[in-house]
Write an enzyme that holds these catalytic residues in place. Structure first.
Site, mmCIF file in Angstrom:
data_model
loop_
_atom_site.group_PDB
_atom_site.id
_atom_site.type_symbol
_atom_site.label_atom_id
_atom_site.label_comp_id
_atom_site.label_asym_id
_atom_site.label_seq_id
_atom_site.Cartn_x
_atom_site.Cartn_y
_atom_site.Cartn_z
ATOM 1 N N CYS A 302 0.812 -1.227 0.000
ATOM 2 C CA CYS A 302 0.000 0.000 0.000
ATOM 3 C C CYS A 302 0.844 1.274 0.000
ATOM 4 O O CYS A 302 0.639 2.166 -0.827
ATOM 5 C CB CYS A 302 -0.974 -0.017 1.181
ATOM 6 S SG CYS A 302 -0.196 0.049 2.820
ATOM 7 N N HIS A 350 -2.530 1.232 6.812
ATOM 8 C CA HIS A 350 -2.940 1.108 5.411
ATOM 9 C C HIS A 350 -3.185 2.495 4.839
ATOM 10 O O HIS A 350 -3.560 3.428 5.558
ATOM 11 C CB HIS A 350 -4.206 0.265 5.270
ATOM 12 C CG HIS A 350 -4.546 -0.052 3.855
ATOM 13 N ND1 HIS A 350 -3.749 -0.829 3.048
ATOM 14 C CD2 HIS A 350 -5.597 0.333 3.072
ATOM 15 C CE1 HIS A 350 -4.292 -0.935 1.843
ATOM 16 N NE2 HIS A 350 -5.406 -0.229 1.832
ATOM 17 N N HIS A 362 -5.835 1.684 -4.365
ATOM 18 C CA HIS A 362 -4.949 1.173 -3.328
ATOM 19 C C HIS A 362 -4.540 -0.262 -3.629
ATOM 20 O O HIS A 362 -5.121 -0.931 -4.481
ATOM 21 C CB HIS A 362 -5.599 1.274 -1.935
ATOM 22 C CG HIS A 362 -6.741 0.319 -1.716
ATOM 23 N ND1 HIS A 362 -7.020 -0.237 -0.483
ATOM 24 C CD2 HIS A 362 -7.694 -0.175 -2.556
ATOM 25 C CE1 HIS A 362 -8.080 -1.027 -0.581
ATOM 26 N NE2 HIS A 362 -8.510 -1.010 -1.818
#
Length: 390
Positions: A302, A350, A362
């Protein structure tokens, strides 16, 4: 005379003792109860589908957290290794200079030996454990020639600086060893969490996997609904701002006001240009696999994706989510603009890049690919903050 006693029915109690028929029935009941009791824990040992889903999600999140720790440790290790290499190279060069200074003093010592000099000489100095103490005690420096004094001063300087650099290199090596240990620990944690998640999923039946997919679909539909609602709110907010700006311009159409308005929109235009470049890069990565610790070009995790996207726009972001969240200005979710970074979870493990309308690009988790998805993909409560990086 015949007895008038009545015979006792089978299974009645005699002096507190059960007859065989009743005892057999009782034993049978006990056995059945025992079997039921033993069977119950076995049924309870298998978690429900909802529990499996939560456990798997938790394991993926823990793996994500460990991945960011791995990324941080990897970055720290690389920097520390570079520092150690630089220090060791410096030590090698200083050691060479120290040897050259020692050789020069040795030349003086040999000359004194050949001439039979009887005064304290450089040979005696070279044999001393602590040259400076030796000078203090014997005042050797007062009896040396100018060239000898220069050579001795150079030797002492080179020796002191070399010892300092060696100590610094030793400390850096120790720090590097610690960083390598942290890197190894984080890597093992990621691998263990992912293995545990795979094991849980492997135990599901085909029917359970289908039900799990249905639950995930419901979550995605709810996330899409929330994204649409956010998009509607942002559109209304944008419309209101435009109306307010138009009203202000109508009230004051002077040149000074126009100039002020033009200058105030310049930063927004600059950010939009950079954000467009970052988003264009991110879109080009859609479909590439998530791989923990990866920074491209074939795969990403990520924070690796967001770092690479903004690098394409000329903006340098730190490697980890922990640092990226502090690399810009925090803005309210309602004010999120394309290019902003959306961070998730209390431990900030994240991140995705906002594309507008409640959506983002993402790299979700192992086994998935870079994709567009609602920022509510894991529920509204999972959103930590929104940061504008440039």
């Amino acid at each position: 005379m015949a007895s008038h006693r009545k015979s006792r029915p089978t299974g009645s109690r005699v002096a507190g003792i059960r007859t065989p028929a009743l005892a057999t029935a009782a034993l049978t009941s006990v056995a059945l109860l025992s079997q039921s009791a033993n069977a119950a824990p076995e049924a309870d040992d298998k978690p429900s589908l909802e529990e499996v889903e939560k456990k798997v999600d938790d394991l993926y999140r823990q793996a994500g957290s460990a991945t960011e720790k791995y990324n941080g440790a990897k970055e720290k290790t690389a920097k520390q290794r570079k520092r150690v290499d630089t220090l060791l190279d410096d030590v090698a060069k200083r050691t060479q200079k120290l040897n050259e200074a020692r050789e020069e003093l040795g030349t003086f010592a040999a000359a004194q030996y050949r001439t039979g000099a009887s005064t304290p000489d450089t040979a005696t100095f070279l044999l001393a454990d602590t040259p400076q103490d030796y000078f203090d005690q014997t005042q050797l420096m007062d009896r040396m020639t100018g060239r000898q004094k220069v050579a001795v001063d150079d030797y002492i300087t080179q020796q002191s600086e070399t010892m300092e650099k060696r100590q610094e290199a030793a400390e850096s090596l120790e720090t590097l060893t610690e960083s390598q240990g942290d890197l190894k620990t984080a890597k093992a944690t990621v691998q263990r969490k992912l293995a545990d998640a795979r094991e849980l999923l492997s135990k599901l039946t085909a029917e359970e996997k289908a039900r799990l997919a249905a639950i995930e679909k419901e979550k995605q539909e709810e996330a899409a609904r929330k994204a649409a609602e956010l998009a509607r709110q942002q559109a209304e907010q944008q419309k209101q701002q435009e109306q307010e700006q138009e009203a202000a311009q109508q009230q004051d159409s002077g040149s000074s006001s126009t100039g002020s308005s033009s200058s105030s929109t310049a930063p927004d235009s600059s950010y939009a240009t950079k954000a467009d470049k970052a988003l264009a890069f991110a879109r080009a990565q859609i479909g590439k696999p998530y791989v923990w610790g990866a920074t491209g070009p074939g795969s990403y995790d990520c924070s690796g994706l967001t770092q690479a996207a903004w690098k394409a726009a000329g903006v340098t972001l730190p490697r980890t989510t922990y640092d990226q969240v502090n690399a810009g200005t925090t803005v309210p979710l309602a004010d999120a603009r394309p290019g902003d970074l959306v961070f998730f979870y209390d431990d900030v493990t994240h991140v995705g890049i906002y594309i507008g309308n409640g959506m983002m690009i993402h790299a979700p988790k192992p086994g998935t690919y870079v994709r567009e998805e609602s920022i509510y993909y894991d529920g509204e409560s999972s959103i930590h903050s929104v940061v504008r990086p440039a």
